[in-house]
Write a protein that holds these residues in place. Structure first.
Motif, mmCIF file in Angstrom:
data_model
loop_
_atom_site.group_PDB
_atom_site.id
_atom_site.type_symbol
_atom_site.label_atom_id
_atom_site.label_comp_id
_atom_site.label_asym_id
_atom_site.label_seq_id
_atom_site.Cartn_x
_atom_site.Cartn_y
_atom_site.Cartn_z
ATOM 1 N N TYR A 62 0.833 -1.208 0.000
ATOM 2 C CA TYR A 62 0.000 0.000 0.000
ATOM 3 C C TYR A 62 0.866 1.257 0.000
ATOM 4 N N GLY A 63 1.982 1.217 0.747
ATOM 5 C CA GLY A 63 2.896 2.357 0.760
ATOM 6 C C GLY A 63 3.412 2.675 -0.633
ATOM 7 N N GLY A 64 3.784 1.622 -1.394
ATOM 8 C CA GLY A 64 4.224 1.842 -2.769
ATOM 9 C C GLY A 64 3.084 2.256 -3.671
ATOM 10 N N PHE A 65 1.939 1.586 -3.549
ATOM 11 C CA PHE A 65 0.792 1.831 -4.429
ATOM 12 C C PHE A 65 0.281 3.261 -4.291
ATOM 13 N N ASN A 66 0.304 3.792 -3.083
ATOM 14 C CA ASN A 66 -0.278 5.108 -2.834
ATOM 15 C C ASN A 66 0.741 6.238 -2.927
ATOM 16 N N THR A 67 1.999 5.927 -3.233
ATOM 17 C CA THR A 67 3.016 6.962 -3.410
ATOM 18 C C THR A 67 2.908 7.539 -4.818
ATOM 19 N N LYS A 68 2.646 8.812 -4.916
ATOM 20 C CA LYS A 68 2.512 9.449 -6.230
ATOM 21 C C LYS A 68 3.900 9.778 -6.750
ATOM 22 N N TRP A 69 4.368 8.952 -7.685
ATOM 23 C CA TRP A 69 5.739 9.088 -8.184
ATOM 24 C C TRP A 69 5.952 10.434 -8.859
#
Length: 529
Positions: A70-77
């Motif tokens: 979730y931390g990766g999925f919700n990080t707006k690159w």
């Protein structure tokens, strides 16, 4: 069975109430989750005996995987990439420097043996993503200089390095196998990157380029891909946390369908995972054992909070010409939490025998960190003049919707249009739309139901925003005099079945075309396919 279900339901309900209570009094909810676990534990009110570190390791590791994904999925690159070099340095060299300084001072001040000091340093070396995300989101703390994104990316990506250090040191302490450090690092990093990248690209392809995933089952599909990534990485001796974080980061920043629904689902699952981890941490504790180790835990907490973490941050950020107040805030925001305790459980589950109580020391350090650093983080940010009132912390996450729920559309009404000389109430506007105003020559007319539409009017409509399903695109084609479509009616064009001319931009006019519309040179044709 009924008793177990009853206590499980009671824990979840208490955790939900704890979240509400924490928000009201501006306390980190994670602390209350710990105390709920202690309430149910051997020294608590319900006196449930639980000391199975191997089972706790399996449960907490899987729960931490959900948090990492979730931390990766919700990080707006798109927002975070400008801070990526600094974040990645902090999540790699920063972790190593923090572990090294903590190790040296634990040997010098506390007289720990070297390997035992290395283990405590490794376990406590990473910033906890769950704690940082929870506090930034809960307190709506937006920071200057893109610091929120820096912290989110760092805390989300530094667990793989802490896990690698912990696994290497456990191998040395237990002597279960000959540890080949270069090979171990190569396998963990290469296999973690490989499976995270390959499975993320496969998932994105299946979601956007095929119809194999039924609508509404995207969340179940992603859970399956996450577990597959976990299993394949584990079997090939890769770094599970690295692969899972990369999997989430790539998929979360792709144009997939129903992303907001997926994020809401993942947020709920992650909240449950956090509750589970912190409840188990509380359940595993024996408060009567803590009194004698409080001084040791406090010394280690002071070392990490005021010496090791600040030195690592200043050493890595000052070369980027980071401001002193930003460095101080980043140093203070290095919260220890779930990850550190999970790594401590991981060590004990693998048979590590130590001269000190690793789990309770790490538990107390995490409790101190979340209670002091977490509670004071908004205050410290304010005192350091790091609060950015003009922005929104939510913009650094993929669940932020910058667009409003409606979109404004400018529609030109030609003189031969069937709407001409008819009142607004009698024309068939697009479903869900509302006529807001009419631009007529130099006048602006606020429309009512009986407002008459005239030829040459520009009608301003509000229309519901459209969420793409992920496999549709809009392309613009500029028409010149030599283009084969110039001078042609749309009805005569041999367009593919999956292509539609959605809009024609002609000068300052936006035309909704039909089959009789003639495409003129200098038009911009918007294709939907």
């Amino acid at each position: 069975m009924a008793t177990s279900v009853f206590f499980g339901a009671l824990v979840i309900l208490l955790a939900v109430l704890a979240e509400k209570f924490a928000g009201k009094f501006k306390l980190p909810a994670l602390i209350l989750f710990m105390f709920i676990g202690m309430l149910f534990g051997s020294d608590g009110l319900f006196k449930i005996p639980f000391s199975n570190y191997r089972l706790a390791d399996q449960i907490c590791s899987l729960a931490l995987v959900f948090i990492m994904f979730y931390g990766g999925f919700n990080t707006k690159w798109k927002v975070a990439k400008s801070s990526a070099p600094k974040s990645l340095l902090l999540s790699t060299l920063g972790v190593i420097i923090t572990a090294g300084i903590t190790t040296a001072l634990a040997v010098y001040l506390l007289h720990f043996k070297l390997l035992e000091a290395l283990l405590i340093g490794a376990v406590l070396s990473s910033t906890d993503a769950a704690s940082v995300f929870a506090i930034l989101h809960q307190q709506k703390v937006n920071l200057k200089y893109n610091t929120a994104s820096l912290l989110e990316l760092e805390s989300g990506s530094n667990d793989p390095v802490a896990y690698l250090l912990t696994a290497l040191i456990i191998g040395f302490i237990t002597g279960a196998k000959q540890v080949n450090i270069p090979l171990e690092i190569l396998l963990q990093v290469s296999m973690g990157l490989w499976w995270g990248f390959i499975l993320a690209k496969l998932a994105v392809y299946l979601l956007t380029q095929t119809n194999l995933i039924a609508e509404g089952l995207e969340t179940i599909f992603l859970m399956g891909m996450m577990l597959l990534c976990y299993a394949l990485t584990e079997v090939t001796a890769g770094n599970v946390f690295l692969s899972i974080y990369l999997l989430g980061l790539i998929i979360g920043n792709a144009q997939i369908a129903n992303k907001q629904v997926i994020i809401s689902f993942l947020h709920g699952i992650t909240s449950l995972a956090q509750i589970l981890i912190f409840f188990l941490l509380g359940l595993l504790t024996f408060p009567h054992r803590m009194l004698e180790i409080i001084p040791t835990a406090l010394i280690i907490a002071v070392i990490i909070t005021f010496i090791a973490r600040p030195l690592a941050v200043f050493a890595l950020l000052l070369p980027f010409k980071a401001k002193i107040n930003q460095c101080l805030l980043v140093a203070w925001a290095g919260l220890r939490g779930a990850a550190s305790s999970v790594f401590a459980i991981f060590a004990l589950a693998h048979g590590v025998s130590l001269n000190y109580d690793l789990f309770h020391i790490v538990f107390l350090v995490s409790l101190f960190s979340i209670a002091l650093q977490g509670s004071l983080l908004p205050w410290v940010a304010t005192k350091l003049d790091m609060i950015d009132e003009s922005d929104d912390i939510r913009k650094t996450f993929n669940d932020y919707q910058a667009e409003s729920a409606i979109t404004l559309m400018r529609l030109f009404v030609p003189k031969d249009h069937p709407w001409v000389n008819r009142p607004i109430k009698d024309v068939h506007l697009p479903s869900g739309s509302l006529a807001l105003m009419i631009k007529r020559n130099s006048k602006t007319i606020i429309t009512k139901g009986d407002t008459i539409i005239l030829g040459g009017d520009i009608l301003i409509l509000s229309v519901p925003a459209y969420e793409t399903k992920g496999n549709e695109t809009l392309n613009e084609i500029n028409i010149d005099a030599n283009h084969p479509w110039a001078g042609q009616k749309i009805a005569t064009l041999n367009l593919p079945d999956n292509m539609l001319i959605a809009l024609i931009i002609r000068g300052e006019e936006n035309l909704i075309p039909d089959g009789n519309t003639v495409i003129e040179p200098s038009d911009t044709v918007v294709l939907y396919h």
